[in-house]
Write a protein that holds these residues in place. Structure first.
Motif, PDB file in Angstrom:
ATOM      1  N   ALA A 181       0.834  -1.208   0.000  1.00  0.00           N
ATOM      2  CA  ALA A 181       0.000   0.000   0.000  1.00  0.00           C
ATOM      3  C   ALA A 181       0.869   1.259   0.000  1.00  0.00           C
ATOM      4  O   ALA A 181       0.553   2.243  -0.674  1.00  0.00           O
ATOM      5  CB  ALA A 181      -0.924  -0.011   1.216  1.00  0.00           C
ATOM      6  N   ILE A 182       1.975   1.244   0.751  1.00  0.00           N
ATOM      7  CA  ILE A 182       2.879   2.399   0.789  1.00  0.00           C
ATOM      8  C   ILE A 182       3.500   2.637  -0.575  1.00  0.00           C
ATOM      9  O   ILE A 182       3.568   3.775  -1.058  1.00  0.00           O
ATOM     10  CB  ILE A 182       3.964   2.189   1.867  1.00  0.00           C
ATOM     11  N   LEU A 183       3.954   1.580  -1.232  1.00  0.00           N
ATOM     12  CA  LEU A 183       4.537   1.722  -2.572  1.00  0.00           C
ATOM     13  C   LEU A 183       3.512   2.274  -3.555  1.00  0.00           C
ATOM     14  O   LEU A 183       3.845   3.099  -4.417  1.00  0.00           O
ATOM     15  CB  LEU A 183       5.062   0.369  -3.064  1.00  0.00           C
ATOM     16  N   HIS A 184       2.284   1.829  -3.417  1.00  0.00           N
ATOM     17  CA  HIS A 184       1.211   2.329  -4.295  1.00  0.00           C
ATOM     18  C   HIS A 184       1.050   3.834  -4.133  1.00  0.00           C
ATOM     19  O   HIS A 184       0.947   4.581  -5.119  1.00  0.00           O
ATOM     20  CB  HIS A 184      -0.093   1.602  -3.970  1.00  0.00           C
ATOM     21  N   ASP A 185       1.033   4.299  -2.888  1.00  0.00           N
ATOM     22  CA  ASP A 185       0.853   5.737  -2.656  1.00  0.00           C
ATOM     23  C   ASP A 185       2.111   6.526  -2.960  1.00  0.00           C
ATOM     24  O   ASP A 185       2.032   7.700  -3.327  1.00  0.00           O
ATOM     25  CB  ASP A 185       0.385   5.988  -1.225  1.00  0.00           C
ATOM     26  N   LEU A 186       3.280   5.910  -2.807  1.00  0.00           N
ATOM     27  CA  LEU A 186       4.511   6.587  -3.218  1.00  0.00           C
ATOM     28  C   LEU A 186       4.517   6.800  -4.733  1.00  0.00           C
ATOM     29  O   LEU A 186       4.969   7.838  -5.227  1.00  0.00           O
ATOM     30  CB  LEU A 186       5.744   5.794  -2.784  1.00  0.00           C
ATOM     31  N   ASP A 187       4.016   5.811  -5.474  1.00  0.00           N
ATOM     32  CA  ASP A 187       3.881   5.984  -6.928  1.00  0.00           C
ATOM     33  C   ASP A 187       2.961   7.163  -7.232  1.00  0.00           C
ATOM     34  O   ASP A 187       3.242   7.985  -8.110  1.00  0.00           O
ATOM     35  CB  ASP A 187       3.331   4.710  -7.568  1.00  0.00           C
ATOM     36  N   GLY A 188       1.833   7.238  -6.506  1.00  0.00           N
ATOM     37  CA  GLY A 188       0.916   8.357  -6.703  1.00  0.00           C
ATOM     38  C   GLY A 188       1.534   9.689  -6.321  1.00  0.00           C
ATOM     39  O   GLY A 188       1.288  10.710  -6.971  1.00  0.00           O
ATOM     40  N   LEU A 189       2.362   9.675  -5.274  1.00  0.00           N
ATOM     41  CA  LEU A 189       3.055  10.892  -4.855  1.00  0.00           C
ATOM     42  C   LEU A 189       4.009  11.366  -5.941  1.00  0.00           C
ATOM     43  O   LEU A 189       4.078  12.562  -6.255  1.00  0.00           O
ATOM     44  CB  LEU A 189       3.821  10.625  -3.557  1.00  0.00           C
TER      45      LEU A 189
END
Length: 271
Positions: A66-74
């Motif tokens: 989930a963190i990697l997913h949101d880092l991609d979005g960031l």
């Protein structure tokens, strides 16, 4: 002549969704049968505490995803120079970091003598082998020699990590965002007052602090269970190796700017 009363449709009048028609329910949507079958203790006879050990590490990997997913979005938001969206993404990453850090505390309830009874069944497995965790470190900005050597110990570098290494770091993207706005890092702290870019910079530092707290908790946990001198199962130096990582910085320029702030002479007081 009768008049039909108007009102809300009864629940059974509502159109049925495709999910309902296909029979998807809580268990099938979350694939619970498959998920709950993934905890496979290796100890024989099965040690009652091994399940907790597995659940904590498996759930950590889910949070890492989930963190990697949101880092991609960031990263997408930073590249698009959408400060508001970037701040929102980063705030959620910080929330997820607090969760993944806090759940480590549950392993404080694992007595050292109990872990010793099933540790040999772990083989050479080590948290240092977590591909997702390495990808998070790389996405956050680690590129130093120590980090690269750690990656190359398990050569070749996994595709997920390699993909992240080919992108700019978060610090680089943030500095580009500032440059595009015609601002310098010092302006955020020495300028007229806080704005969205300032809050984004502070959220980046909060992320690094959350990450550092996770590292420190991990060191304490390993020392509490294994002791400070015991090596890790994967051949690492155990807590001594982890202790070296605590001082790693993702955003050194965001830390350095504070020295410029306090090194600057204060303006004379108004009469």
């Amino acid at each position: 002549m009768s008049v039909r009363k108007r009102g809300r449709k009864k629940p059974n009048d509502a159109p049925r969704s495709a999910a309902v028609e296909s029979g998807i329910d809580y268990g099938s949507y979350l694939a619970l049968d498959e998920l709950l079958a993934l905890q496979q203790p290796r100890s024989s006879p099965e040690h009652p505490d091994e399940l907790l050990f597995i659940v904590v590490h498996q759930s950590s990997e889910l949070w890492f995803k989930a963190i990697l997913h949101d880092l991609d979005g960031l990263i997408v938001a930073l590249e698009a120079r959408d400060v508001g969206l970037a701040l929102w993404r980063l705030q959620r990453v910080n929330t997820l970091m607090r969760i993944v850090s806090e759940q480590l505390s549950s392993l404080n309830a694992l007595p050292p003598q109990h872990f010793a009874q099933f540790r040999t069944f772990l083989g050479t497995s080590s948290g240092a082998q977590s591909i997702q965790f390495r990808a998070i470190e790389a996405a956050s900005g680690l590129r130093d020699d120590h980090f690269m050597r750690a990656l190359e110990e398990h050569a070749p570098i996994p595709p997920l990590v390699q993909r992240v290494l080919e992108r700019p770091t978060l610090q680089d993207l943030f500095l580009r965002l500032l440059d595009g706005a015609g601002a310098k890092l010092e302006d955020l702290y020495l300028g007229p007052g806080p704005g969205l870019l300032f809050f984004l910079a502070e959220a980046l530092l909060e992320y690094e602090q959350q990450f550092g707290q996770w590292r420190f908790k991990h060191v304490q946990l390993v020392e509490r269970i294994l002791g400070p001198q015991t090596g890790g199962t994967g051949g690492t130096l155990g807590s001594r190796y982890l202790m070296r990582t605590i001082d790693q910085r993702f955003f050194p320029k965001l830390w350095d700017v504070r020295g410029k702030f306090f090194g600057k002479k204060s303006p004379p007081a108004k009469p």
